[in-house]
Design an enzyme around this catalytic site. Structure first.
Site, mmCIF file in Angstrom:
data_model
loop_
_atom_site.group_PDB
_atom_site.id
_atom_site.type_symbol
_atom_site.label_atom_id
_atom_site.label_comp_id
_atom_site.label_asym_id
_atom_site.label_seq_id
_atom_site.Cartn_x
_atom_site.Cartn_y
_atom_site.Cartn_z
ATOM 1 N N HIS A 38 0.840 -1.202 0.000
ATOM 2 C CA HIS A 38 0.000 0.000 0.000
ATOM 3 C C HIS A 38 0.873 1.249 0.000
ATOM 4 O O HIS A 38 2.057 1.196 0.307
ATOM 5 C CB HIS A 38 -0.927 0.041 1.229
ATOM 6 C CG HIS A 38 -2.142 -0.814 1.079
ATOM 7 N ND1 HIS A 38 -2.135 -2.165 1.370
ATOM 8 C CD2 HIS A 38 -3.401 -0.524 0.646
ATOM 9 C CE1 HIS A 38 -3.338 -2.662 1.127
ATOM 10 N NE2 HIS A 38 -4.134 -1.692 0.687
ATOM 11 N N LYS B 87 -0.577 4.866 4.474
ATOM 12 C CA LYS B 87 -1.518 3.950 5.158
ATOM 13 C C LYS B 87 -1.102 3.743 6.608
ATOM 14 O O LYS B 87 0.068 3.493 6.904
ATOM 15 C CB LYS B 87 -1.580 2.608 4.414
ATOM 16 C CG LYS B 87 -2.614 1.675 5.018
ATOM 17 C CD LYS B 87 -2.929 0.515 4.106
ATOM 18 C CE LYS B 87 -3.905 -0.460 4.749
ATOM 19 N NZ LYS B 87 -5.204 0.135 5.081
HETATM 20 P P1 NAD Z 1 -7.415 9.584 4.835
HETATM 21 O O1 NAD Z 1 -6.517 9.857 5.992
HETATM 22 O O2 NAD Z 1 -7.031 10.078 3.478
HETATM 23 O O3 NAD Z 1 -8.896 10.143 5.153
HETATM 24 C C1 NAD Z 1 -9.510 10.123 6.417
HETATM 25 C C2 NAD Z 1 -10.356 11.397 6.519
HETATM 26 O O4 NAD Z 1 -11.136 11.322 7.717
HETATM 27 C C3 NAD Z 1 -9.487 12.663 6.629
HETATM 28 O O5 NAD Z 1 -9.909 13.616 5.674
HETATM 29 C C4 NAD Z 1 -9.749 13.139 8.045
HETATM 30 O O6 NAD Z 1 -9.686 14.548 8.194
HETATM 31 C C5 NAD Z 1 -11.167 12.614 8.270
HETATM 32 N N1 NAD Z 1 -11.541 12.579 9.676
HETATM 33 C C6 NAD Z 1 -10.768 12.257 10.748
HETATM 34 N N2 NAD Z 1 -11.460 12.406 11.889
HETATM 35 C C7 NAD Z 1 -12.683 12.822 11.536
HETATM 36 C C8 NAD Z 1 -13.857 13.150 12.281
HETATM 37 N N3 NAD Z 1 -13.894 13.053 13.621
HETATM 38 N N4 NAD Z 1 -14.961 13.544 11.591
HETATM 39 C C9 NAD Z 1 -14.945 13.623 10.253
HETATM 40 N N5 NAD Z 1 -13.859 13.351 9.489
HETATM 41 C C10 NAD Z 1 -12.750 12.941 10.131
HETATM 42 O O7 NAD Z 1 -7.608 7.996 4.827
HETATM 43 P P2 NAD Z 1 -8.072 7.071 3.598
HETATM 44 O O8 NAD Z 1 -6.891 6.633 2.797
HETATM 45 O O9 NAD Z 1 -9.234 7.691 2.904
HETATM 46 O O10 NAD Z 1 -8.545 5.760 4.398
HETATM 47 C C11 NAD Z 1 -9.534 5.828 5.421
HETATM 48 C C12 NAD Z 1 -9.828 4.421 5.935
HETATM 49 O O11 NAD Z 1 -10.452 3.641 4.891
HETATM 50 C C13 NAD Z 1 -8.573 3.633 6.344
HETATM 51 O O12 NAD Z 1 -8.890 2.855 7.491
HETATM 52 C C14 NAD Z 1 -8.316 2.744 5.140
HETATM 53 O O13 NAD Z 1 -7.572 1.581 5.440
HETATM 54 C C15 NAD Z 1 -9.737 2.412 4.752
HETATM 55 N N6 NAD Z 1 -9.931 1.921 3.387
HETATM 56 C C16 NAD Z 1 -10.856 0.939 3.234
HETATM 57 C C17 NAD Z 1 -11.154 0.462 1.972
HETATM 58 C C18 NAD Z 1 -12.255 -0.560 1.820
HETATM 59 O O14 NAD Z 1 -12.541 -0.999 0.697
HETATM 60 N N7 NAD Z 1 -12.945 -0.935 2.909
HETATM 61 C C19 NAD Z 1 -10.498 0.965 0.848
HETATM 62 C C20 NAD Z 1 -9.547 1.964 1.036
HETATM 63 C C21 NAD Z 1 -9.271 2.449 2.317
#
Ligand code: NAD
Length: 260
Positions: free
Chosen positions: A149, A153
């Site tokens: 990744h 991450k």
């Molecule tokens: P990222 O850090 O780019 O985004 C997270 C967002 O959440 C940020 O913009 C942050 O400001 C916001 N955030 C944090 N606290 C918050 C709150 N209290 N209220 C509202 N917003 C808040 O992360 P990402 O790469 O988008 O990944 C997020 C999660 O999704 C990770 O756990 C990742 O592993 C997971 N993910 C899952 C899949 C899937 O298919 N299930 C796919 C990709 C990523």
């Protein structure tokens, strides 16, 4: 009929992909977004309510399905708030510990909750194929997983790698907690027969690669899934939100339920 959706963490890598697809997509409409105050710049262009607090948004969006790809503690808070208001919630966040998954499971008894560590169709197809390969190849084949990744991450190994390892362990009738090898270093000796290695690489902007290996006598099979774009996860999550809106609570839903 269109399902109104609320996107948590709208400025994030997944959140911004979700808002773009929700605005373009058929079957869903963007009802509102939630993001930390210091990360809200540019969100006003989405043309929907923007809040830092889900509590403030939900009264404006009755019946909307919430989609949360943020961080484990945040997603649990979202699920608790959703339960108070009666809104369905789709969680894509990975890195939840067992206690946090147990809490989601309890919330899912009274309010519709969906959680999947990988929302792509391809990975979920892989989950169906791996047990078949494990069975055909038999006990002589050593099972290993690797994942790559992007450098940002936060959790390791990925939720998807853990899911794939779980699928392999179940296919062999093993307890993953007992057979998983997440790290190998030093004089480790011969590989035990009952082991599933799960190895992590991090770097650059890789969206997500996963390989399941079957190492046998004189040959090996490698089954690889590569996500080229976050669109694959986001479209799965939007589909899950529309599906979940028609479901009753009772248990924590997953991708397999949607495709059943
Ligand atoms: P990222 O850090 O780019 O985004 C997270 C967002 O959440 C940020 O913009 C942050 O400001 C916001 N955030 C944090 N606290 C918050 C709150 N209290 N209220 C509202 N917003 C808040 O992360 P990402 O790469 O988008 O990944 C997020 C999660 O999704 C990770 O756990 C990742 O592993 C997971 N993910 C899952 C899949 C899937 O298919 N299930 C796919 C990709 C990523």
């Amino acid at each position: 009929m269109q399902t109104p959706v609320i996107i948590m963490g709208a400025s994030g890598r997944m959140g911004s992909t979700l808002t773009r697809l929700a605005r373009e997509g058929e079957g869903v409409s963007l009802a509102g977004v939630v993001e930390r105050e210091d990360r809200q710049e540019g969100l006003e262009h989405l043309g929907c309510p923007v809040e830092a607090d889900l509590d403030k948004l939900l009264p404006q969006c009755p019946g909307a399905a919430i989609i949360d790809f943020t961080a484990p503690e945040v997603s649990l808070g979202t699920a608790r708030t959703a339960a108070r208001f009666g809104n369905p919630v789709v969680v894509g966040t990975t890195g939840l510990n067992k206690e946090q998954v147990a809490q989601l499971t309890v919330l899912a008894e009274k309010n519709p909750v969906f959680w999947a560590p990988n929302m792509s169709i391809g990975v979920n197809a892989l989950c169906k194929v791996l047990p078949l390969l494990t069975e055909i190849l038999g006990a002589a084949y050593d099972l290993e997983i690797s994942e790559i990744h992007h450098r940002h991450k936060k959790d390791a190994p990925s939720g998807t790698a853990l899911k794939l390892a779980q699928v392999l362990a179940e296919a062999r009738g093993w307890d993953l907690d007992k057979v998983a090898a997440y790290c190998r270093e030093g004089i480790i000796g011969a590989r035990p027969d009952e082991e599933i290695g799960v190895q992590t690489l991090r770097g650059g902007d890789v969206v997500g690669d996963h390989t399941a290996y079957f190492f046998g006598p004189g040959e090996r099979i490698e089954v690889t899934h590569r996500a080229h774009s976050r669109d694959t996860f986001a479209s799965g999550a939007l589909r899950a939100a529309a599906w979940l809106s028609g479901q009753k609570p009772g248990r924590l839903y997953a991708m397999a339920d949607m495709f059943a």
